[in-house]
Design a protein around this motif. Structure first.
Motif, mmCIF file in Angstrom:
data_model
loop_
_atom_site.group_PDB
_atom_site.id
_atom_site.type_symbol
_atom_site.label_atom_id
_atom_site.label_comp_id
_atom_site.label_asym_id
_atom_site.label_seq_id
_atom_site.Cartn_x
_atom_site.Cartn_y
_atom_site.Cartn_z
ATOM 1 N N VAL A 135 0.837 -1.209 0.000
ATOM 2 C CA VAL A 135 0.000 0.000 0.000
ATOM 3 C C VAL A 135 0.867 1.254 0.000
ATOM 4 O O VAL A 135 0.571 2.233 -0.694
ATOM 5 C CB VAL A 135 -0.946 0.000 1.223
ATOM 6 N N TYR A 136 1.961 1.237 0.761
ATOM 7 C CA TYR A 136 2.790 2.438 0.849
ATOM 8 C C TYR A 136 3.490 2.755 -0.467
ATOM 9 O O TYR A 136 3.957 3.869 -0.685
ATOM 10 C CB TYR A 136 3.795 2.331 1.994
ATOM 11 N N HIS A 137 3.573 1.758 -1.375
ATOM 12 C CA HIS A 137 4.158 2.030 -2.686
ATOM 13 C C HIS A 137 3.322 3.050 -3.462
ATOM 14 O O HIS A 137 3.845 3.746 -4.338
ATOM 15 C CB HIS A 137 4.268 0.732 -3.500
ATOM 16 N N LEU A 138 2.039 3.156 -3.163
ATOM 17 C CA LEU A 138 1.194 4.187 -3.759
ATOM 18 C C LEU A 138 1.082 5.402 -2.855
ATOM 19 O O LEU A 138 1.209 6.542 -3.308
ATOM 20 C CB LEU A 138 -0.197 3.636 -4.074
ATOM 21 N N LEU A 139 0.837 5.162 -1.562
ATOM 22 C CA LEU A 139 0.535 6.276 -0.658
ATOM 23 C C LEU A 139 1.707 7.230 -0.474
ATOM 24 O O LEU A 139 1.537 8.452 -0.500
ATOM 25 C CB LEU A 139 0.078 5.741 0.705
ATOM 26 N N VAL A 140 2.903 6.687 -0.298
ATOM 27 C CA VAL A 140 4.054 7.555 -0.014
ATOM 28 C C VAL A 140 4.370 8.480 -1.193
ATOM 29 O O VAL A 140 4.555 9.690 -0.994
ATOM 30 C CB VAL A 140 5.286 6.719 0.393
ATOM 31 N N PRO A 141 4.429 7.972 -2.455
ATOM 32 C CA PRO A 141 4.655 8.914 -3.569
ATOM 33 C C PRO A 141 3.571 9.982 -3.684
ATOM 34 O O PRO A 141 3.870 11.139 -4.000
ATOM 35 C CB PRO A 141 4.662 7.997 -4.802
ATOM 36 N N ILE A 142 2.313 9.616 -3.414
ATOM 37 C CA ILE A 142 1.223 10.595 -3.484
ATOM 38 C C ILE A 142 1.369 11.643 -2.374
ATOM 39 O O ILE A 142 1.181 12.839 -2.587
ATOM 40 C CB ILE A 142 -0.147 9.896 -3.374
ATOM 41 N N ILE A 143 1.738 11.184 -1.180
ATOM 42 C CA ILE A 143 1.947 12.127 -0.069
ATOM 43 C C ILE A 143 3.112 13.070 -0.380
ATOM 44 O O ILE A 143 3.041 14.274 -0.115
ATOM 45 C CB ILE A 143 2.204 11.351 1.247
ATOM 46 N N VAL A 144 4.168 12.517 -0.964
ATOM 47 C CA VAL A 144 5.301 13.352 -1.369
ATOM 48 C C VAL A 144 4.853 14.382 -2.401
ATOM 49 O O VAL A 144 5.242 15.563 -2.339
ATOM 50 C CB VAL A 144 6.443 12.476 -1.939
ATOM 51 N N LEU A 145 4.026 13.955 -3.345
ATOM 52 C CA LEU A 145 3.482 14.871 -4.349
ATOM 53 C C LEU A 145 2.735 16.022 -3.676
ATOM 54 O O LEU A 145 2.915 17.193 -4.036
ATOM 55 C CB LEU A 145 2.554 14.101 -5.296
ATOM 56 N N PHE A 146 1.894 15.678 -2.691
ATOM 57 C CA PHE A 146 1.128 16.686 -1.958
ATOM 58 C C PHE A 146 2.050 17.667 -1.241
ATOM 59 O O PHE A 146 1.942 18.887 -1.408
ATOM 60 C CB PHE A 146 0.229 16.005 -0.914
ATOM 61 N N ILE A 147 2.931 17.120 -0.413
ATOM 62 C CA ILE A 147 3.752 17.961 0.460
ATOM 63 C C ILE A 147 4.675 18.865 -0.352
ATOM 64 O O ILE A 147 4.773 20.078 -0.097
ATOM 65 C CB ILE A 147 4.565 17.081 1.436
ATOM 66 N N VAL A 148 5.354 18.293 -1.344
ATOM 67 C CA VAL A 148 6.312 19.086 -2.127
ATOM 68 C C VAL A 148 5.593 20.134 -2.962
ATOM 69 O O VAL A 148 6.037 21.288 -3.050
ATOM 70 C CB VAL A 148 7.172 18.166 -3.019
ATOM 71 N N THR A 149 4.446 19.768 -3.567
ATOM 72 C CA THR A 149 3.720 20.730 -4.404
ATOM 73 C C THR A 149 3.193 21.899 -3.570
ATOM 74 O O THR A 149 3.397 23.073 -3.922
ATOM 75 C CB THR A 149 2.554 20.046 -5.131
ATOM 76 N N ILE A 150 2.511 21.591 -2.486
ATOM 77 C CA ILE A 150 1.946 22.661 -1.651
ATOM 78 C C ILE A 150 3.058 23.488 -1.001
ATOM 79 O O ILE A 150 2.986 24.719 -0.945
ATOM 80 C CB ILE A 150 1.006 22.066 -0.582
ATOM 81 N N GLY A 151 4.110 22.811 -0.536
ATOM 82 C CA GLY A 151 5.245 23.536 0.036
ATOM 83 C C GLY A 151 5.912 24.452 -0.981
ATOM 84 O O GLY A 151 6.287 25.587 -0.664
ATOM 85 N N SER A 152 6.021 23.964 -2.221
ATOM 86 C CA SER A 152 6.636 24.779 -3.274
ATOM 87 C C SER A 152 5.739 25.957 -3.652
ATOM 88 O O SER A 152 6.241 27.054 -3.938
ATOM 89 C CB SER A 152 6.905 23.913 -4.513
ATOM 90 N N MET A 153 4.418 25.737 -3.650
ATOM 91 C CA MET A 153 3.498 26.836 -3.947
ATOM 92 C C MET A 153 3.658 27.950 -2.919
ATOM 93 O O MET A 153 3.706 29.132 -3.266
ATOM 94 C CB MET A 153 2.057 26.325 -3.980
ATOM 95 N N TYR A 154 3.746 27.565 -1.666
ATOM 96 C CA TYR A 154 3.905 28.577 -0.609
ATOM 97 C C TYR A 154 5.274 29.257 -0.711
ATOM 98 O O TYR A 154 5.380 30.481 -0.639
ATOM 99 C CB TYR A 154 3.740 27.928 0.760
ATOM 100 N N THR A 155 6.308 28.459 -0.938
ATOM 101 C CA THR A 155 7.673 28.999 -0.979
ATOM 102 C C THR A 155 7.857 29.959 -2.150
ATOM 103 O O THR A 155 8.409 31.055 -1.986
ATOM 104 C CB THR A 155 8.699 27.854 -1.073
ATOM 105 N N THR A 156 7.421 29.544 -3.339
ATOM 106 C CA THR A 156 7.572 30.422 -4.507
ATOM 107 C C THR A 156 6.760 31.703 -4.331
ATOM 108 O O THR A 156 7.176 32.776 -4.778
ATOM 109 C CB THR A 156 7.139 29.708 -5.801
ATOM 110 N N GLY A 157 5.605 31.585 -3.667
ATOM 111 C CA GLY A 157 4.792 32.768 -3.395
ATOM 112 C C GLY A 157 5.462 33.720 -2.420
ATOM 113 O O GLY A 157 5.439 34.948 -2.597
ATOM 114 N N VAL A 158 6.075 33.155 -1.393
ATOM 115 C CA VAL A 158 6.784 33.978 -0.390
ATOM 116 C C VAL A 158 7.955 34.716 -1.042
ATOM 117 O O VAL A 158 8.180 35.908 -0.803
ATOM 118 C CB VAL A 158 7.285 33.097 0.771
ATOM 119 N N ILE A 159 8.690 33.998 -1.889
ATOM 120 C CA ILE A 159 9.845 34.612 -2.571
ATOM 121 C C ILE A 159 9.390 35.766 -3.470
ATOM 122 O O ILE A 159 9.993 36.834 -3.488
ATOM 123 C CB ILE A 159 10.600 33.554 -3.394
ATOM 124 N N GLU A 160 8.311 35.548 -4.200
ATOM 125 C CA GLU A 160 7.821 36.555 -5.133
ATOM 126 C C GLU A 160 7.209 37.745 -4.403
ATOM 127 O O GLU A 160 7.419 38.906 -4.795
ATOM 128 C CB GLU A 160 6.781 35.927 -6.077
#
Length: 522
Positions: free
Chosen positions: A262-287
């Motif tokens: 199960v974690y073979h699916l869940l962990v990549p999806i969670i990584v997708l969530f965390i990195v995408t949302i974190g990057s959205m916030y970070t790029t917004g803060v920088i700009e």
């Protein structure tokens, strides 16, 4: 031709061909050619040059690469590769088995999909593509058609995002309101306060979300959706038998690894969530040079964030896959097959961008906007008129944000000079109409990505979603008409929801009676 009634011709031809031929590439291509010919008064050489320029400016314009577009197309390829890894590793199958033990009914699977769509409100692109990755293993097991999955995804992406202040859409709208209020010397509202007050006035978005749960719980399968659901439940055919090469669907290309977890699916999806949302916030803060959520999401780089999240999730999925001691030669196959599965979506998206540019050049949006500005209309009818015009504009151009950009300033200017008490209902009507038109448009990028995320045929998705979008829109039209005359948000919202409920009850009874009649005849 520009800015006249003739500017509607490419969009009308394209929409008619979509319905008649059910071939979106031919329909879009024809619309592009007709539009180019109209722009250049049927000069063939100039029209060919126009088409070429529209194509290459997707990638390179004004002396610089269009990084945002390139990132989005790259993210689609990464998503295809991620899907291939999740299937080949056995993660999708393991997750499906695990969820089947916990969600044991088709109703539960549909409601769960709707709930996930509500939770992922941060961005419509992210919602459209992520929800499919999570829900598809379960909905496939419960024999829920891909067309219905696409409907759940699409009708819980833009409607949710347009209501959420902490989202890419919410931030964009709040920023636009700030500019409009300053330009029109509106001091009664602050942009954030106005957005919050507009939430209960967005009758279409609220109706669309409620309808998603009604459809999920009561199995309200209307028109072509009934055909898809009946075939899926009875024969296990999730796609139309005649459809092949569907974006986002790998079919049986890979045999799932027997040791998939199960974690073979869940962990990549969670990584997708965390990195995408974190990057959205970070790029917004920088700009924005601000740590505030609203400021950050108003200035975020969504496409860069998506590609960072996609690349991170692919790397994690690849590590899990090759830890299963599979042949290294499989890596090339995963890259090729994952990329191939996204090519239909990329082709549609490219043509959708091209016809959007053609329609912009020929002035379709300007013509429709001018109809509102130049018409002598009862002030009380302006909210509903703005809803309808915005819907037509988004349907023809395939863009909600483009419609916001054109229609919000017009709505603000009209209401300031007529009846400022209807300012917020008028602005909300523009937002609602744009989302409705976006839901009905085969060239909307969100619609394309929803069918891609679900692994559904694009035209099947557009046609099966249409009846539900119309139900929500009819209810919203009554709501906007009522708010124009009564100025009561609560009354108008309650009437909108009540009317939609009555329509649903009548349709449900009609569908049940018709099916009983067919059964008796047999």
């Amino acid at each position: 031709m520009e800015g006249t009634i003739y500017s509607l011709i490419p969009a009308v031809i394209m929409l008619l061909l979509v319905i008649i031929t059910r071939n979106v590439l031919i329909s879009l291509g024809t619309g592009i050619i007709v539009g180019a010919l109209l722009i250049h008064n049927f000069n063939i050489l100039s029209s060919i040059t126009e088409i070429w320029e529209v194509f290459y400016t997707i990638f390179y314009a004004d002396g610089e690469w269009q990084i945002g577009n390139i990132f989005l197309l790259s993210f689609l390829i990464l998503l295809g590769i991620l899907t291939a890894f999740l299937q080949a590793s056995g993660g999708s199958r393991a997750f499906g088995d695990w969820m089947m033990k916990r969600v044991k009914t088709r109703t539960g699977a549909q409601v769960m999909t709707a709930v996930i769509g509500i939770i992922i409100f941060i961005d419509d692109y992210f919602n459209s593509l992520a929800v499919g990755q999570i829900a598809r293993p379960l909905t496939d097991r419960h024999r829920i058609s891909r067309a219905k999955l696409a409907y759940f995804i699409d009708s819980s992406s833009a409607p949710v995002t347009v209501l959420a202040p902490i989202s890419s859409w919410g931030a964009y709208i709040i920023g636009t309101l700030g500019t409009l209020f300053a330009a029109n010397e509106i001091t009664e509202y602050q942009p954030f306060e106005a957005f919050i007050q507009m939430i209960p006035l967005n009758f279409y978005a609220i109706s669309a979300i409620i309808l998603v749960f009604i459809v999920a719980y009561f199995h309200l399968d209307l028109g072509p959706m009934h055909t898809h659901e009946k075939r899926a439940e009875k024969d296990g055919e999730l796609l139309s038998p005649e459809q092949d090469n569907v974006a986002g669907d790998l079919g049986d290309v890979f045999d799932p690894h027997k040791d998939g977890k199960v974690y073979h699916l869940l962990v990549p999806i969670i990584v997708l969530f965390i990195v995408t949302i974190g990057s959205m916030y970070t790029t917004g803060v920088i700009e924005a040079s601000s740590y505030g959520l609203i400021d950050a999401f108003a200035n975020t780089n969504v496409n860069l964030s998506l590609i960072l999240g996609g690349l991170s999730s692919v790397i994690v999925a690849a590590v899990f896959y090759f830890s299963q001691r599979v042949p290294r030669s499989e890596f090339g196959k995963i890259l090729i097959e994952g990329t191939k599965t996204m090519m239909p979506a990329i082709n549609i998206l490219l043509l959708a961008w091209m016809i959007g540019s053609i329609i912009g050049s020929i002035g379709t949006g300007d013509y429709l906007a001018g109809l509102v500005e130049n018409a002598s209309i009862n002030v009380s009818l302006l909210p509903v008129i703005l809803f309808i015009i915005s819907a037509i504009m988004a349907l023809a151009t395939g863009t909600s944000w483009g419609t916001f950009g054109i229609m919000l300033p017009i709505a603000a200017n009209i209401m300031v000079n007529t009846d400022e008490s209807l300012l917020l209902p008028a602005l909300a009507a523009v937002l609602a109409g744009a989302v409705f038109g976006d839901h009905c448009s085969p060239i909307s990028d969100t619609t394309v990505l929803s069918s891609t995320g679900a692994g559904a045929n694009h035209i099947d998705h557009v046609l099966t979603q249409l009846p539900y979008a119309i139900i929500a829109a009819v209810s919203a039209i009554v709501g906007f008409t009522l708010v124009g005359y009564t100025h009561s948000t609560l009354l108008s919202l309650l009437v909108t929801i009540l009317l939609m409920s009555i329509i649903v009850i009548v349709l449900k009874k009609s569908v049940v009676d018709r099916r009983k009649e067919k059964t008796t005849m047999k």
